[in-house]
Structures are given as C-alpha cells and as structure tokens.
Design an enzyme around this catalytic site. Structure first.
Site, short mmCIF file in Angstrom:
data_model
loop_
_atom_site.label_atom_id
_atom_site.label_comp_id
_atom_site.label_asym_id
_atom_site.label_seq_id
_atom_site.Cartn_x
_atom_site.Cartn_y
_atom_site.Cartn_z
N THR A 74 17.46 -34.70 -0.61
CA THR A 74 16.49 -35.79 -0.51
C THR A 74 17.09 -37.12 -0.97
O THR A 74 17.95 -37.15 -1.86
CB THR A 74 15.25 -35.49 -1.39
OG1 THR A 74 14.47 -36.68 -1.50
CG2 THR A 74 15.63 -35.07 -2.79
N TYR A 103 11.62 -34.04 -9.42
CA TYR A 103 11.85 -33.56 -8.05
C TYR A 103 13.27 -33.93 -7.60
O TYR A 103 14.05 -33.07 -7.17
CB TYR A 103 10.81 -34.16 -7.09
CG TYR A 103 11.19 -33.98 -5.65
CD1 TYR A 103 11.26 -32.71 -5.09
CD2 TYR A 103 11.51 -35.08 -4.85
CE1 TYR A 103 11.64 -32.54 -3.77
CE2 TYR A 103 11.88 -34.90 -3.54
CZ TYR A 103 11.95 -33.63 -2.99
OH TYR A 103 12.33 -33.46 -1.70
C1 UD1 Z 1 8.98 -39.08 0.11
C2 UD1 Z 1 8.81 -37.62 -0.20
C3 UD1 Z 1 9.90 -37.06 -1.00
C4 UD1 Z 1 11.21 -37.48 -0.47
C5 UD1 Z 1 11.27 -38.96 -0.40
C6 UD1 Z 1 12.59 -39.42 0.10
C7 UD1 Z 1 6.60 -36.75 -0.42
C8 UD1 Z 1 5.42 -36.55 -1.28
N1 UD1 Z 1 7.59 -37.45 -0.94
O1 UD1 Z 1 8.66 -39.83 -1.00
O2 UD1 Z 1 9.80 -35.66 -0.97
O3 UD1 Z 1 12.22 -37.01 -1.29
O4 UD1 Z 1 10.26 -39.37 0.51
O5 UD1 Z 1 12.59 -40.79 0.25
O6 UD1 Z 1 6.67 -36.27 0.64
N2 UD1 Z 1 2.21 -45.09 -0.39
C9 UD1 Z 1 1.06 -45.85 -0.51
N3 UD1 Z 1 -0.15 -45.21 -0.39
C10 UD1 Z 1 -0.27 -43.86 -0.18
C11 UD1 Z 1 0.93 -43.09 -0.06
C12 UD1 Z 1 2.14 -43.73 -0.18
O7 UD1 Z 1 1.11 -47.06 -0.70
O8 UD1 Z 1 -1.38 -43.35 -0.11
C13 UD1 Z 1 3.52 -45.76 -0.46
C14 UD1 Z 1 4.40 -45.29 -1.58
O9 UD1 Z 1 4.16 -46.01 -2.76
C15 UD1 Z 1 5.79 -45.57 -0.98
C16 UD1 Z 1 5.58 -45.31 0.52
O10 UD1 Z 1 4.19 -45.46 0.74
O11 UD1 Z 1 6.14 -46.91 -1.14
C17 UD1 Z 1 6.00 -43.92 0.95
O12 UD1 Z 1 5.40 -42.96 0.12
P1 UD1 Z 1 5.39 -41.40 0.47
O13 UD1 Z 1 5.05 -41.22 1.90
O14 UD1 Z 1 4.55 -40.70 -0.54
O15 UD1 Z 1 6.90 -40.96 0.32
P2 UD1 Z 1 7.90 -41.20 -0.91
O16 UD1 Z 1 7.20 -41.29 -2.19
O17 UD1 Z 1 8.78 -42.32 -0.53
#
Ligand code: UD1
Length: 327
Positions: free
Chosen positions: A116, A140
C-alpha cells in the site's frame, strides 16, 4: 499456472480472480469470509479458512502444488488500525509470516503481494517514488511495511521471487457489474460518495479543508480496480519471464482532490447530495500521488481506465445494483 489467492473473495482479490480465471489459470481462493463474499468468487475453488491456522495451510499446500501465491488477505481500514493495532499486526504481519513459512516448506517460487501507498506516510516529495523513505503514520501502513520487509528478506535468502505492488487509492467495479466493493460500512471516498448519490447515505463529509493543496482538501491517486487487477497478471508474467523481484507503485500518477471527486460523482450521477465540511481525519496525509515510471517500464502493463469519470461510472453502477438488491 496453479495459483493460491488469499483474500480472493474480497473486493480487489475477486477482481483479480476473475481476470486470472478468464486467462485460464487454475485457482484456489483461501478466504476467511470476514469481509469477502462467496458469490464474488467467479472462478476456481473457494476454501474457507484463516492464515493463522498453520495446519490448514499445510494441508492446502500439500493438496495442491502451487506455482505462485497472490496474497490479498488483510485488514485495510486505517482508523480501525489506529484503534486496534495488535489486530492489524496479527492479521496482516503475523499471518504473512505464516504464509511465507508455508511457502518455504512447500518450495513455492513466486509471490505477488498487496502492499500500500500507506507505507510512505506523509511523503516529502509528491509524486512519491519507490525509493522514498518508508515512514507509515498508522499501524495499517506499518503492518504492510513489515510484511513487505519480511518478504524481501526471505526472497534475498532463497529462490523465491516476489512483486510487491504498492496500491494507491483503488476504486470502481467490474465493467459488467458482476462484482464490486460490497463491504458494509465502507470508508473509501468514492464508495461513500456513490452511496450518497444513490440515497443510501444522507451526506458526505469532507475530512479537512485546510490542507496545503490547491483547494484545501486531500489529494489522492485513484486507480480503477480493473487496471489494478491487470497489474497482478502482468506481475505474474514478469516473475516467470524475468525471475527477479520488484517493488512497484501502482497508480496513475495523477491526483484528484476530495472536492474534485465529489464534483465528478455529482456530475456522473446527474444530481446532487449533501456535502458537509468536517475536521481532518486522524492519519490522513495531505497528498498521495504515485510516481509510476517504474511499473510502466518494468511490467508489460498499460492502464485502460485512466479516467476519473470512468472509475466513478462503474462504482455508481455497482452501487445502484446493490441498492436495488436490498429492496
Ligand atoms: C486508502 C485505503 C488504504 C490505502 C490507501 C493508499 C481505505 C479505507 N483506505 O486510504 O487502505 O492503503 O488508500 O493510499 O480503503 N475522505 C473524505 N470523506 C470521506 C472519506 C474520505 O473527505 O467520507 C477523504 C480522505 O480524508 C482522503 C480521501 O478522501 O483525503 C481518500 O480517503 P479514502 O478513500 O478513505 O482512502 P485513504 O484514506 O486515502
């Protein structure tokens, strides 16, 4: 090839299994079905079991003579890893050790490992290359970094060769909508946004609007799960043809902010949903974008769906299907 796919009933594993099956490989999926689903396994045999069960592993490896292992089985939710670090070290790191020891015992030669971008933590330079220091900021990322290190050390001391793919943000679904991300309470942005678009959620919160990014929201490199899956098939070809190991970033090399993603979901869905602004989420780096030069040179891999709109269209179609099946 005869292949063992751990975690092959999960979101990413099941897409890889489908592509491997279509390419004519013989597949055994080993999955504890904690988050995976039996119906997502479209090819091969499914054996339900856990990697903590050494006896079950020995019996699996003695029944089948595997040419290679693709190792997806892991827990992947960052906030959960902060709350339950030992569960992550047991499930991700210790279980990988069990798998490696069994591979050693049965002399399995090739491994493709799901790593990852979380191993980089908050990178000093973006796009981040494979040479960047590994400084994970959550258990993680640390659990995966430790697994990758064990794999590399074992490979250096043996005939085993591996490809470790450091995934960036995986999203989207099978274009024919047979499989997709079905994990309940998912936290991924694109999944959450699509759930809001189909009315399964009231709203989406933007976690942090004060990052040092162009619009203040987090920037990520979103890769279509079908392209990520084909990188695994290309990794197997690489291992067989080149007989050496590699660690490769797996992303497109282009970042999108949370706002850009939500705007695109709104555009694709053709209707808006409520968007709230919330504080930063613990452990979130401001930007994570791949330098993908190495994977493009080393593997015979050309991404086909390098387009945020295509990723979102497939994710939304899948979410609509899930919503209908619940009615
Ligand atoms: C994801 C993966 C992780 C992986 C990583 C690699 C998950 C839970 N996490 O993390 O396994 O190792 O990519 O880069 O699958 N966000 C919001 N609102 C939301 C959800 C997310 O604003 O409801 C934002 C987060 O703060 C972040 C972005 O969207 O800036 C992406 O978040 P997310 O899709 O959860 O992935 P990562 O945390 O980047």
């Amino acid at each position: 090839m005869k292949l063992l796919v751990t975690g092959g009933a999960g979101y990413i594993g099941s897409h890889v299994v489908r592509q491997l099956g279509e390419a004519g490989h013989q597949i055994v999926v080993y999955d504890d079905l904690s988050t995976g689903r039996e119906e997502a396994v479209l090819y091969g045999d499914l054996v339900q079991g856990t990697l903590s069960d050494r006896q079950a592993l020995a019996s699996l490896f003695s029944t089948h003579r595997f040419d290679a292992v693709l190792h997806f089985a892991a827990k992947i939710v960052v906030p959960e890893s902060v709350a339950h670090p030992l569960m992550y070290y047991r499930n991700n790191t210790s279980n990988t050790l069990n798998l490696l020891e069994t591979m050693q015992e049965y002399q399995v030669k090739y491994l493709v490992f799901s790593c990852t971008a979380a191993v980089y933590g908050i990178p000093d330079q973006v796009p981040v290359s494979e040479q960047a220091p590994l400084q994970p900021i959550n258990p993680y990322g640390a659990s995966k970094m430790m697994s990758e290190r064990m794999i590399a050390d074992y490979a250096s001391s043996s005939d085993m060769q591996f490809v470790s793919l450091r995934y960036f943000n995986v999203a989207g679904a099978d274009l024919q909508c047979r499989i997709g991300q079905a994990t309940p309470n998912a936290t991924h942005l694109i999944k959450v946004g699509c759930e809001a678009a189909v009315g399964k959620r009231e709203s989406v919160s933007i976690f942090g609007t004060d990052f040092s990014t162009p619009d203040g929201t987090g920037v990520r490199d979103y890769i279509h799960v079908e392209d990520l899956a084909s990188a695994h098939l290309a990794s197997l070809d690489f291992l067989v043809n080149e007989n050496r190991s590699e660690i490769l970033n797996c992303g497109y090399g282009r970042g999108y902010s949370v706002r850009e993603v939500l705007d695109e979901i709104t555009a694709v869905a053709g209707g808006s949903f409520k968007i709230l602004e919330a504080p930063r989420r613990a452990g979130d780096p401001p930007q994570l974008v791949a330098n993908n030069e190495k994977i493009l040179t080393e593997l015979n891999w050309s991404p086909k769906y390098n387009d945020l709109s295509v990723i979102i269209q497939s994710a939304l179609k899948w979410e609509e299907k899930l919503a209908k099946s619940r009615v």
